[in-house]
Motif scaffolding. Structure first.
Motif, PDB file in Angstrom:
ATOM      1  N   LYS A   1      76.489   4.436  69.048  1.00  0.00           N
ATOM      2  CA  LYS A   1      75.315   4.805  70.287  1.00  0.00           C
ATOM      3  C   LYS A   1      74.222   3.887  70.622  1.00  0.00           C
ATOM      4  O   LYS A   1      74.049   4.498  71.416  1.00  0.00           O
ATOM      5  CB  LYS A   1      75.679   6.536  70.110  1.00  0.00           C
ATOM      6  CG  LYS A   1      75.346   6.998  70.997  1.00  0.00           C
ATOM      7  CD  LYS A   1      75.713   8.620  70.610  1.00  0.00           C
ATOM      8  CE  LYS A   1      74.641   9.582  72.158  1.00  0.00           C
ATOM      9  NZ  LYS A   1      74.988  10.885  71.346  1.00  0.00           N
TER      10      LYS A   1
ATOM     11  N   ILE B   1      82.298   6.090  73.188  1.00  0.00           N
ATOM     12  CA  ILE B   1      80.580   6.955  73.453  1.00  0.00           C
ATOM     13  C   ILE B   1      80.178   6.689  74.561  1.00  0.00           C
ATOM     14  O   ILE B   1      79.516   7.994  75.096  1.00  0.00           O
ATOM     15  CB  ILE B   1      80.317   6.300  72.243  1.00  0.00           C
ATOM     16  CG1 ILE B   1      81.156   6.861  70.351  1.00  0.00           C
ATOM     17  CG2 ILE B   1      78.804   7.077  71.505  1.00  0.00           C
ATOM     18  CD1 ILE B   1      80.500   6.017  69.631  1.00  0.00           C
TER      19      ILE B   1
ATOM     20  N   SER C   1      79.163  11.530  68.845  1.00  0.00           N
ATOM     21  CA  SER C   1      79.650   9.808  67.681  1.00  0.00           C
ATOM     22  C   SER C   1      80.091   9.868  66.918  1.00  0.00           C
ATOM     23  O   SER C   1      80.925   9.803  65.948  1.00  0.00           O
ATOM     24  CB  SER C   1      78.387   8.755  67.321  1.00  0.00           C
ATOM     25  OG  SER C   1      77.464  10.107  66.972  1.00  0.00           O
TER      26      SER C   1
END
Length: 301
Positions: free
Chosen positions: A24, A80, A86
Motif C-alpha cells: 500500500k 488495494i 491492506s
C-alpha cells in the motif's frame, strides 16, 4: 519444531503480513502492476546469476512467472488501490485454500473429510459476513481482484506440482524471471505507454522503500526460509503457521494506516481463519489397528 526455527518462522510470517502494508505504501502514486514488476526485477537480479536453473521445462517456469507475478501479486496489489484495505487483502487472499479444495473436488474428484467440509462452510459464512458488514474496507472491484489472485494461487500450485520440481527456491527465482515483462505489457495495454512516464514522475522514496522490502525480505529471504522449513518439517507443522500472516497484516494495517474492523468483521475474520485452518491442516496418519493379544497368539500359531 525447534525453538529457533519456530521464532524464524514467526518472523517470516510477520514480514509477509507487514508486506501488505508496504504494498500500500508503494502504490499510492505508482500503478501496482508497475511496482510489482519492479519488485520481481530486483528479486531476480542479481540472484539468478548465483542460482542454478532447476531441471524443469521452460514452459513451467514461464507459466509460473506469469501466474505468480501477474495473477497473484499483480492482482493482490491492484486490489488495494481498488479500495481493499491492506489487512483485508491478506485475509481474503487466504481463501486460496478454500478454492484449492474446491478445485481438487471438481477437477481431481478428491474425497473431502468432514473436518474440511466444516472448515469450508465456516470460511464461506465468514466471507459473506465480511463483505456484507464492510465499513468501506471492501469494494466490489477490490474483492474481484483479490479473488482472482486467490484463484491464481491454486493454479500456481498446479503448475509447481506438474513440473515435479525438487528445487523449490531455484524454481521460484527462475520463475520470477518471467514476471516483470508481462506485468509491464499488461499495464501498458490497459493505460497506454504514458503510464510508464507517469510512474517515473511519481516515483518517490516511499515507493523505493516499499519495492526493496517486497523484493528482498519478503520474496528472497522469506521464501528461502520457508522452503528450508518445508524440507525440515512436515506440512502439518508448517501450514498452520501461514494463518499468522493475515493477523500480522491486520495489525500492521492498523498501526500504519489506522485500518479498523467493526465488531462483525472481527468475529468474521476469526471464524474465517479457523475455517481455513481446518482446511489446510493435513489429516493425522491413521494408526495401525491393534490386534488383541489373544488373537495375535492364535495368529502366530
Amino acid at each position: 519444531m525447534v525453538r529457533n526455527d519456530l521464532f524464524l518462522a514467526i518472523f517470516v510470517m510477520a514480514i509477509w503480513g507487514f508486506n501488505f502494508s508496504m504494498i500500500k505504501l508503494g502504490i499510492t502514486e505508482v500503478h501496482p502492476l508497475l511496482t510489482t514488476a519492479a519488485r520481481f526485477t530486483l528479486a531476480v537480479i542479481p540472484a539468478i546469476f548465483f542460482i542454478r536453473r532447476p531441471d524443469v521445462a521452460w514452459r513451467y517456469l514461464i507459466a509460473y512467472g506469469i501466474v505468480f507475478g501477474v495473477g497473484i501479486w499483480g492482482m493482490a496489489s491492484w486490489s488495494i488501490t481498488a479500495g481493499l484495505s491492506s489487512g483485508m487483502s491478506s485475509v481474503l487472499l487466504s481463501s486460496n485454500a478454500l478454492i484449492s479444495m474446491l478445485a481438487g473436488v471438481w477437477i481431481h474428484k478428491e474425497h473431502v473429510s468432514k473436518r474440511k467440509m466444516t472448515g469450508a462452510a465456516a470460511a464461506l459464512v465468514a466471507l459473506l459476513v465480511l463483505v456484507s458488514a464492510t465499513n468501506g474496507n471492501i469494494t466490489p472491484q477490490g474483492l474481484m481482484l483479490i479473488m482472482i489472485a486467490a484463484s491464481c494461487w491454486t493454479i500456481m500450485g498446479m503448475i509447481v506440482k506438474a513440473s515435479k520440481t525438487t528445487q523449490a527456491f531455484a524454481f521460484n527465482v527462475w520463475g520470477m524471471l518471467f514476471a516483470p515483462i508481462p506485468l509491464v505489457l499488461f499495464a501498458t495495454s490497459i493505460y497506454g505507454t504514458d503510464i510508464l512516464l507517469d510512474a517515473v514522475t511519481a516515483w518517490d522514496m516511499n515507493t523505493t522503500i516499499a519495492v526493496i522490502f517486497q523484493a528482498y525480505p519478503t520474496t528472497l529471504f522469506g521464501y528461502w526460509v520457508w522452503n528450508r522449513l518445508l524440507i525440515r518439517y512436515p506440512l502439518s507443522t508448517t501450514a498452520p503457521l501461514t494463518l499468522l500472516v493475515p493477523v500480522f497484516a491486520l495489525i500492521s494495517g492498523y498501526l500504519m494506516y489506522a485500518e479498523l474492523l467493526n465488531v462483525a468483521q472481527i468475529v468474521a475474520c476469526m471464524l474465517f481463519l479457523v475455517g481455513i485452518g481446518l482446511i489446510v491442516k493435513p489429516a493425522s496418519p491413521k494408526r495401525p489397528q491393534q490386534i488383541p493379544p489373544t488373537v495375535s497368539y492364535f495368529l502366530k500359531k
